[in-house]
Write an enzyme that holds these catalytic residues in place. Structure first.
Site, PDB file in Angstrom:
ATOM      1  N   TYR A  84       6.324  10.949   4.302  1.00  0.00           N
ATOM      2  CA  TYR A  84       6.372   9.686   3.562  1.00  0.00           C
ATOM      3  C   TYR A  84       6.682   9.949   2.089  1.00  0.00           C
ATOM      4  O   TYR A  84       6.062  10.810   1.463  1.00  0.00           O
ATOM      5  CB  TYR A  84       5.021   8.971   3.693  1.00  0.00           C
ATOM      6  N   ASP A 122       0.880  -1.175   0.000  1.00  0.00           N
ATOM      7  CA  ASP A 122       0.000   0.000   0.000  1.00  0.00           C
ATOM      8  C   ASP A 122       0.917   1.225   0.000  1.00  0.00           C
ATOM      9  O   ASP A 122       1.443   1.610   1.034  1.00  0.00           O
ATOM     10  CB  ASP A 122      -0.897  -0.007   1.239  1.00  0.00           C
ATOM     11  N   TRP A 135       5.366  -3.166   7.589  1.00  0.00           N
ATOM     12  CA  TRP A 135       4.181  -4.026   7.500  1.00  0.00           C
ATOM     13  C   TRP A 135       4.626  -5.317   6.838  1.00  0.00           C
ATOM     14  O   TRP A 135       5.517  -5.304   5.976  1.00  0.00           O
ATOM     15  CB  TRP A 135       3.137  -3.278   6.659  1.00  0.00           C
ATOM     16  N   ASP A 147       8.606   1.850   4.478  1.00  0.00           N
ATOM     17  CA  ASP A 147       8.466   3.172   3.865  1.00  0.00           C
ATOM     18  C   ASP A 147       9.808   3.895   3.822  1.00  0.00           C
ATOM     19  O   ASP A 147      10.673   3.685   4.685  1.00  0.00           O
ATOM     20  CB  ASP A 147       7.448   4.010   4.644  1.00  0.00           C
ATOM     21  N   THR A 152       7.509   3.315  -0.922  1.00  0.00           N
ATOM     22  CA  THR A 152       7.621   2.046  -0.164  1.00  0.00           C
ATOM     23  C   THR A 152       8.467   1.029  -0.930  1.00  0.00           C
ATOM     24  O   THR A 152       8.321   0.891  -2.147  1.00  0.00           O
ATOM     25  CB  THR A 152       6.207   1.466   0.099  1.00  0.00           C
TER      26      THR A 152
HETATM   27  N1  ABN Z   1       2.765   2.763   4.246  1.00  0.00           N
HETATM   28  C1  ABN Z   1       2.427   3.568   3.142  1.00  0.00           C
HETATM   29  C2  ABN Z   1       1.529   4.703   3.493  1.00  0.00           C
HETATM   30  C3  ABN Z   1       2.089   5.930   3.774  1.00  0.00           C
HETATM   31  C4  ABN Z   1       1.265   7.004   4.091  1.00  0.00           C
HETATM   32  C5  ABN Z   1      -0.101   6.814   4.138  1.00  0.00           C
HETATM   33  C6  ABN Z   1      -0.641   5.556   3.840  1.00  0.00           C
HETATM   34  C7  ABN Z   1       0.191   4.498   3.515  1.00  0.00           C
END
Ligand code: ABN
Length: 166
Positions: free
Chosen positions: A154, A69, A94, A113, A157
């Site tokens: 962020y 995700d 995760w 991430d 990923t």
């Molecule tokens: N782990 C990825 C992510 C980052 C920010 C928001 C949702 C998902």
């Protein structure tokens, strides 16, 4: 005929319950019906399905991305396994289980991430196999794992095979 039936129904209603009780039941029904559209519903299965035979790390259906995700770092100046320059790897991740079509085995895959730069925005990938909605927090992955780092923004990923799952 209609009059007799209505009369019979009204009499039975009068004998079996109070007006207050009937209003309470009607109220419960109305509130329940109004709440239905806002109840959380799992949509994870509707997301992009991963392909056990796909090996291109820039494609969301790459077998290893089955529980991904986020934005694929392979489209953001990094690779499937390395964060792009100028970002830092998150301290928590995760974990999912994905099948590799090459040998037909299941592997434990971690999703980590890359933090410290604003959102990459390219190759968004929501495969989410095994994920559950936010009210099942322990198995929910729509989370910015950079919150455990000093730099909480962020970027993208990456995913790493951690081991064999079966
Ligand atoms: N782990 C990825 C992510 C980052 C920010 C928001 C949702 C998902």
């Amino acid at each position: 005929m209609w009059d007799t039936q209505t009369q019979g129904f009204t009499r039975r209603l009068a004998l079996t319950g109070s007006r207050r009780g009937m209003l309470a039941r009607l109220g419960t029904l109305l509130v329940g019906a109004a709440a239905l559209p806002v109840l959380p519903i799992s949509r994870s299965r509707a997301a992009n399905a991963s392909n056990p035979n796909q090996v291109d790390a820039t494609k969301c259906d790459y077998w290893k991305y089955c529980s991904m995700d986020g934005f694929l770092c392979s489209c953001c100046g990094g690779s499937g396994t390395d964060c792009p320059p100028g970002t830092q790897i998150s301290k928590v991740s995760w974990v999912g289980t994905c099948r590799d079509g090459k040998d037909g085995r299941n592997y434990l895959v971690s999703y980590t991430d890359c933090c410290g730069r604003s959102s990459c925005g390219a190759c968004n990938c929501n495969a989410n196999v095994g994920e559950r909605p936010g009210y099942e927090m322990g198995v929910h992955n729509d989370i910015n794992w950079c919150i455990a780092n000093g730099e909480t923004s962020y970027h993208c990923t990456i995913s790493l095979v951690v081991g064999v799952a079966d």
